[in-house]
Each structure stands twice: as C-alpha cells, then as structure tokens.
Design a protein around this motif. Structure first.
Motif, short mmCIF file in Angstrom:
data_model
loop_
_atom_site.label_atom_id
_atom_site.label_comp_id
_atom_site.label_asym_id
_atom_site.label_seq_id
_atom_site.Cartn_x
_atom_site.Cartn_y
_atom_site.Cartn_z
N GLU A 243 0.84 -1.19 0.00
CA GLU A 243 0.00 0.00 0.00
C GLU A 243 0.88 1.25 0.00
OE1 GLU A 243 -2.84 -0.07 3.13
OE2 GLU A 243 -3.29 -2.20 2.87
N PRO A 244 0.47 2.30 -0.71
CA PRO A 244 1.31 3.50 -0.86
C PRO A 244 1.71 4.14 0.46
CG PRO A 244 -0.50 3.54 -2.43
CD PRO A 244 -0.77 2.39 -1.51
N GLU A 245 0.82 4.11 1.46
CA GLU A 245 1.10 4.80 2.72
C GLU A 245 1.81 3.91 3.73
OE1 GLU A 245 -2.22 6.76 4.39
OE2 GLU A 245 -2.47 8.16 2.72
N ARG A 246 2.21 2.72 3.33
CA ARG A 246 2.92 1.82 4.22
C ARG A 246 4.39 1.78 3.83
NH1 ARG A 246 -0.53 1.53 8.36
NH2 ARG A 246 -2.59 0.87 7.67
N ILE A 247 5.23 1.47 4.80
CA ILE A 247 6.65 1.32 4.53
C ILE A 247 7.06 -0.11 4.89
CG2 ILE A 247 7.24 3.74 4.87
CD1 ILE A 247 8.14 3.07 7.67
N SER A 248 8.07 -0.60 4.23
CA SER A 248 8.54 -1.97 4.45
C SER A 248 9.97 -1.95 4.95
CB SER A 248 8.46 -2.79 3.16
OG SER A 248 7.13 -2.92 2.72
N MET B 110 9.69 -5.77 12.37
CA MET B 110 10.21 -4.43 12.11
C MET B 110 9.28 -3.63 11.21
SD MET B 110 12.89 -3.62 13.74
CE MET B 110 13.07 -2.14 12.76
N THR B 111 8.68 -4.29 10.22
CA THR B 111 7.73 -3.60 9.35
C THR B 111 6.52 -3.12 10.14
OG1 THR B 111 8.41 -4.90 7.42
CG2 THR B 111 6.25 -3.87 7.33
N ILE B 112 6.00 -3.96 11.03
CA ILE B 112 4.86 -3.57 11.87
C ILE B 112 5.23 -2.40 12.77
CG2 ILE B 112 3.31 -4.33 13.70
CD1 ILE B 112 3.47 -7.15 12.51
N LEU B 113 6.38 -2.48 13.42
CA LEU B 113 6.81 -1.41 14.33
C LEU B 113 7.00 -0.09 13.58
CD1 LEU B 113 9.42 -3.14 16.66
CD2 LEU B 113 7.16 -2.30 17.28
#
Length: 452
Positions: free
Chosen positions: A55-60, A300-303
């Motif tokens: 999703e555009p507003e998420r970071i990995s 780490m992605t969730i945090l």
C-alpha cells in the motif's frame, strides 16, 4: 490408446511400461504431497524481497534485501577455478592448452550468469539446482532450475546421489520435444496443455510483488506444454524420465562414461548439482537466508508502520472527541491521513462546547531499544553485521575491535564455504566427466581446484 516405451530402449528386466509409469506417478504424488506446504511458504517469502505491491502509505523493512546483497557480494567475490596438471615436462603444453580450454568453456557455458542466479536461489529458497541438459556446439549445456518447481525425494539432501528420484515441473516449448532427442508417444503432446497448478502458483508468487502481469502469452509457433522431467532409479540404476499428461514420453538410462560406471551402473549419479545455504539431513530444501530474516523483518515492518501512524497523528493536529450527536461514529476509527486532518461532523452549531482534546500516548520509550534488539537478532542469525554490509557502525569502535569482529565473521562464513565446496567438487567432477566423453579410455588427467 495403449502406450509403450521406445523400442530402441531396453527396459529393466521385469519392468513393463505400466509398472514404470506407476512408479513414476507415485513418486511425483509423494513428492508433491511433501513439498507443497514448504513450496507455498517460500512463495510467501518472495513478498519480503522488496515488495512493490504494498500500500502506498505503508513502509517496508528491507532486512532480507540487505542481507541477501551482503551475502551474495561475499560469496561471489571468491570464484573457483580449474587447473590441469601435467605428469612430466612433455605434457606441460598440453596441460596449458587444457587450462585455456576450460577457461574458455566457463564463459561459453554462461557460468558467470548461472552463478548469480544460483546464489540468489540459495539465499531465497535454501538450495540452488544446476542441471546438465545436454550438448550444444561441442560444449555442455547447463540450466539453473527453479527450486519452486522441484519435486524431490523427501529423504534426499546435500548431493544428488542421496536422492532416489527427482523431477522438475516445466512448461516446455512443444518444438523442443523431438524424436531424435529420445522422445516418443508425442501424439499426447498435441492434446496436453501448459500451466500446471505448480507453474500457475509460482508465476503469481513471482509476478505480484513486482507489479508484473501474470501469465506467459503463447504465440503461434511457440506453444508450451507442461511436462514432469527428471530422474529415477530402478534397481539402483539411474534413468532419465519425462512424463506428459500422465504418459511417459522419454525413458532412457543415463550413459555410463567412466570405467567404474561401465562396470557398475549404480555408480552413475544424476547430472544435477545441488548447492545449499544451510543443509539439513533428510530435508531437500534446507534452511534459507529468508527463513532466518523473516520473523525480524515482519516485526520491524509492523513497528515502523505503527511509529509512522503515531507521528502522523502528532503532526496533523489533535483528534477531537465529540458527544453522542456525532452522525458517523465510524469516523472516530479512521486513521489520520498524510495530507489532511480528521474532521467529524456533529449536529450542533456550538461545536466548541462539545469537544475535548484526546490524550495522546507518546509510545513506549523502549521502542528504539526493541528495534535494535531485532536487528541484533538478525545479525546473529545470519552472521552478517554492519561490518560485513560495509556500512558505518552505530557505536564507535576501535580498529582492533573491528578487525577482531571481522575475523570472527570470516570464521562464521567459512562454515558456509565448506558446505558449498561439496557442491563445487561435484560440479568439477561432472564437468570433467563431460570431457571424458571425448577422451579415450586410456587418457588420464588430474583436476586441481584452487581459489581465485
């Protein structure tokens, strides 16, 4: 229609076409039942390697990508080379010519490109599979097989000689299946189609995270057909087998080349080289780098996204709490946007008396420490620290401390190199076996493996 084996092939004693087919189909089904859950797990892990479909507003978090790049850089910087030795001074020129021939063949066989793909498969799936397909223009032809399309004996591991069978689920061009290459019962090919369950799922798993259209369009003259191509052993003797639509279209023994193989065909190995990231006895796939990094990267992605949401909320202003006159209560649950504040409509003109600031949590003070622990766990599992990744350490360390850390890391990597040397030796033996096909039985050569 009744199908039979090629009349030019002598079948093993007491083995009819139906008995061979029953054996092969059982091996295929047993392998599929064993590997499907493992294969699906590895398909899911492909999303961890730079997911472009997020999703555009998420970071990995890209820990897997960073670890893979560092590991591949370390392992590909040391390339094995072959050298021919002479028995006396008169053979020196011959040995030198053979050395040039081997170096030339290495490039002509596209081995540098194959090496990159093999390393990536080892890190991502735990194993790389290099298969000798045949000959073309007087040189061996090698192909790197997709581990996700591999149907191995579940009891095998480390080397192909430890497997009683293995197959590959392939969509092959129809024109490549020719009678002169040993194929028969080819009328079934016209009725069979491409895209088995395995190839469809593998295609989706590979394409979706990259935002690539799934499916391979077929054009006239380039039609595909799904086959199960591989090897099996009957009474210890290895055979090449190809099945299309549950019909055998190729069956022939692997040619004996050496004197030992001619005397005892059970000494012949499958022409497949397996190389592992970290092998496990009686597990065809072993452990991959993705297995080691997956949990920490997921957390780490969730945090990181939770922290991003918190920072958005702080930056975009207060969220208001209103009375029971709110028309749309679901608005209270909406996360703040990057570009605007959250506004909630109420049924009143005097909004000021109906609002109050919501207390905001600043988050746990241990958030950063927890992040550092996760990264430390990843480095401990993979053996790849900031030193091996060639980035600056977070804390200041003396030159002696960095050198000691580097020595310990090298010792850790040395275990992996020793494991992979098993596969490299098998490759050189198989390559040398290729040259023996064009040598007389009395010729003798010595192969020496050196690190370049």
């Amino acid at each position: 229609m009744d199908y039979i084996l090629n009349k030019n092939i002598k079948a093993p004693k007491w083995w009819s076409y139906d008995r061979i087919l029953t054996k092969v189909m059982k091996e295929l089904q047993d392998s599929y039942n064993y590997t499907e859950l493992k294969r699906q797990k590895k398909r899911d892990q492909l999303k961890l390697y730079v997911n472009q479909d997020k999703e555009p507003e998420r970071i990995s978090d890209n820990s897997l990508y960073s670890s893979m790049q560092s590991w591949m850089a370390a392992t590909t910087s040391d390339q094995k080379s072959v050298a021919w030795l002479w028995r006396d001074w008169m053979d020196e020129n011959i040995a030198e010519n053979l050395n040039h021939l081997s170096k030339f063949d290495w490039e002509e066989m596209d081995m540098p490109e194959h090496e990159i793909k093999r390393r990536w498969n080892e890190g991502m799936f735990g194993v790389s599979i290099l298969q000798k397909k045949g000959w073309k223009h007087n040189r061996p032809v090698w192909e790197v097989r997709d581990p996700l399309a591999w149907l191995p004996d579940k009891r095998g591991w480390l080397r192909s000689r430890n497997f009683s069978y293995m197959y590959f689920d392939i969509d092959a061009p129809v024109y490549s299946l020719k009678e002169e290459d040993g194929y028969f019962n080819l009328d079934i090919v016209e009725e069979a189609g491409a895209w088995s369950t395995i190839t469809i799922q593998n295609d989706i798993a590979s394409c979706v995270p990259r935002n690539i259209q799934t499916g391979i369009p077929e054009s006239d003259g380039n039609e595909l057909v799904n086959i199960k191509d591989g090897y099996t052993k009957i009474n210890g003797v290895p055979y090449c087998v190809t099945v299309c639509n549950q019909i055998i279209i190729r069956f022939e023994p692997i040619k004996a080349i050496t004197k030992i193989e001619k005397e005892d065909p059970t000494e012949i190995d499958f022409p497949v080289i397996l190389r592992y990231f970290s092998p496990i006895p009686n597990d065809p796939f072993g452990i991959s780098l993705a297995d080691l990094v997956e949990d920490e990267q997921t957390v780490m992605t969730i945090l990181n996204n939770l922290k991003l949401i918190q920072e958005k909320d702080l930056a975009l202003g207060d969220t208001v709490l209103v009375s029971n006159q709110v028309k749309n209560r679901t608005d209270l649950l909406k996360a703040p946007s990057l570009t605007r504040r959250r506004f909630i409509s109420v049924d009143s003109e005097n909004v000021q008396n109906m609002t109050a600031t919501i207390p905001k949590s600043q988050g746990s003070s241990d958030w950063y420490n927890f992040e550092q622990k996760l990264r430390s766990d990843t480095q401990l599992a993979t053996g790849i620290s900031n030193v091996q990744a060639w980035v600056t350490e977070d804390t200041k360390r003396t030159a002696s401390e960095i050198q000691a850390s580097q020595r310990n890391a090298n010792a850790r990597f040395l275990l992996g190199f020793q494991i992979q040397l098993v596969a490299d030796r098998d490759f050189w033996r198989l390559w040398y076996r290729c040259y023996q096909e064009y040598m007389s039985d009395t010729s003798e050569k010595v192969v020496r493996i050196t690190s370049g």
